[in-house]
Design an enzyme around this catalytic site. Sequence first.
Site, PDB file in Angstrom:
ATOM      1  N   ARG A 121      16.969   3.306  68.322  1.00 51.68           N
ATOM      2  CA  ARG A 121      15.820   2.864  67.371  1.00 51.68           C
ATOM      3  C   ARG A 121      14.204   2.940  68.238  1.00 51.68           C
ATOM      4  O   ARG A 121      13.629   3.507  67.639  1.00 51.68           O
ATOM      5  CB  ARG A 121      15.805   1.513  67.263  1.00 51.68           C
ATOM      6  CG  ARG A 121      16.229   1.022  65.875  1.00 51.68           C
ATOM      7  CD  ARG A 121      17.099  -0.377  65.816  1.00 51.68           C
ATOM      8  NE  ARG A 121      18.507  -0.057  66.670  1.00 51.68           N
ATOM      9  CZ  ARG A 121      19.394   0.407  66.324  1.00 51.68           C
ATOM     10  NH1 ARG A 121      19.585   0.661  65.294  1.00 51.68           N
ATOM     11  NH2 ARG A 121      20.392   0.550  67.290  1.00 51.68           N
ATOM     12  N   ARG A 139      11.632   3.602  78.981  1.00 51.93           N
ATOM     13  CA  ARG A 139      12.717   2.735  79.201  1.00 51.93           C
ATOM     14  C   ARG A 139      13.494   3.120  80.508  1.00 51.93           C
ATOM     15  O   ARG A 139      13.832   3.944  80.570  1.00 51.93           O
ATOM     16  CB  ARG A 139      13.602   2.885  77.990  1.00 51.93           C
ATOM     17  CG  ARG A 139      14.744   1.855  78.006  1.00 51.93           C
ATOM     18  CD  ARG A 139      15.454   1.783  76.912  1.00 51.93           C
ATOM     19  NE  ARG A 139      15.075   1.004  75.712  1.00 51.93           N
ATOM     20  CZ  ARG A 139      15.590   0.513  74.852  1.00 51.93           C
ATOM     21  NH1 ARG A 139      16.712   0.943  74.535  1.00 51.93           N
ATOM     22  NH2 ARG A 139      14.786  -0.194  73.993  1.00 51.93           N
TER      23      ARG A 139
HETATM   24  C1  NCD Z   1      17.048  -4.090  71.971  1.00 51.95           C
HETATM   25  C2  NCD Z   1      16.960  -3.592  73.511  1.00 51.95           C
HETATM   26  O1  NCD Z   1      17.046  -2.583  73.640  1.00 51.95           O
HETATM   27  O2  NCD Z   1      16.619  -4.698  74.081  1.00 51.95           O
HETATM   28  N1  NCD Z   1      17.262  -2.900  71.230  1.00 51.95           N
HETATM   29  C3  NCD Z   1      16.177  -2.307  70.736  1.00 51.95           C
HETATM   30  O3  NCD Z   1      15.232  -1.485  71.287  1.00 51.95           O
HETATM   31  N2  NCD Z   1      15.939  -2.300  69.238  1.00 51.95           N
HETATM   32  C4  NCD Z   1      18.402  -5.004  71.658  1.00 51.95           C
HETATM   33  C5  NCD Z   1      19.645  -4.618  72.190  1.00 51.95           C
HETATM   34  O4  NCD Z   1      19.986  -3.561  72.775  1.00 51.95           O
HETATM   35  O5  NCD Z   1      20.499  -5.523  72.034  1.00 51.95           O
END
Ligand code: NCD
Length: 313
Positions: free
Chosen positions: A56, A112
């Site tokens: 996402r 990330r």
């Molecule tokens: C979340 C994350 O990466 O922290 N996902 C996201 O970015 N929508 C939640 C998850 O991975 O559980």
Amino acid sequence: MSYDGRDVVNIGDFSRQDFEVLFEKAAFMEILDKDEAAEILKGYVVACLFFEPSTRTSNSFQSAAQKLGASVLTPPFNLKQKELDMTSLQKGESFEDTIAMFDGYTDVIVIRHPEIGSAQKAADVAKNPVINGGDGPNQHPTQTLLDLYTMHKSKGTAENLKLAMVGDLKYGRTVHSMAVALKHFSPAYVALVSPKELKMPEKYVEILKETGAEVVETEKIEDASPDIDFMYVTRIQKERFENPAEYEKLKGVYQIGLDTLKHFNKNVKIMHPLPRVDEIKTEMDKTSNALYFEQAQNGIPVRMALLALVTGN
Ligand code: NCD
């Protein structure tokens, strides 16, 4: 603080006004004509540096950037060892050098990384804005922006809400960022529902108490007030467990289904940052309570707004 040129690393740096500017801009992005949107970042390049799995966050940032007319670079950093051998990281390049290089190639970096503080480290090196797409179990500020935008859209306000956060409150970065952001929205009530092994870290419990909200910690979903506006469900963060046996013991601990709804007011909205494993049953998907897919979709206007704002457009 103005948005122009700004890093988005820690949601704690946001003021109430920053949230309002963002909500307004995101709402504008939702009604903006496609051709007009595509002029906003025409000629810009956005780097999406994902050193951890993402569906996402990565794809919604790419989609948001492309809708604004920007191009995106998505170097293959989230790879298995064999594939990693193809990148310079494997040649021994430092994190800082990698960031400096992408900073020179692009106008914004979205990152990330599994390490806490990695986004700040990148922001310290880069001259252009750095956006934190999740730094290990620490924070996920853009998820919080879209979560609060979703609440604001659904209820007409993100103020004075009653909510429950359910699941892995220890490792879940989305609930950590949310706890920090809520100080600007005077929540009335926050239930923290988790197994005792996955409790919300004390520092976030304290931050929540400072908002003046009634804060309740419990292991049972049914102990949360029936009046909650939102139930924010999270995945047990398998990848953060040092001991796989501990994960096996806790997985599947909460499974929200039609039965669960009976304990709550009929308007309760169920949210989840996704991906879900089994913590929300698919029987919930067609109910008017399910807000999680709409929540995910809100990632597009919110990230479009953020990219436009940090580039001064
Ligand atoms: C979340 C994350 O990466 O922290 N996902 C996201 O970015 N929508 C939640 C998850 O991975 O559980």
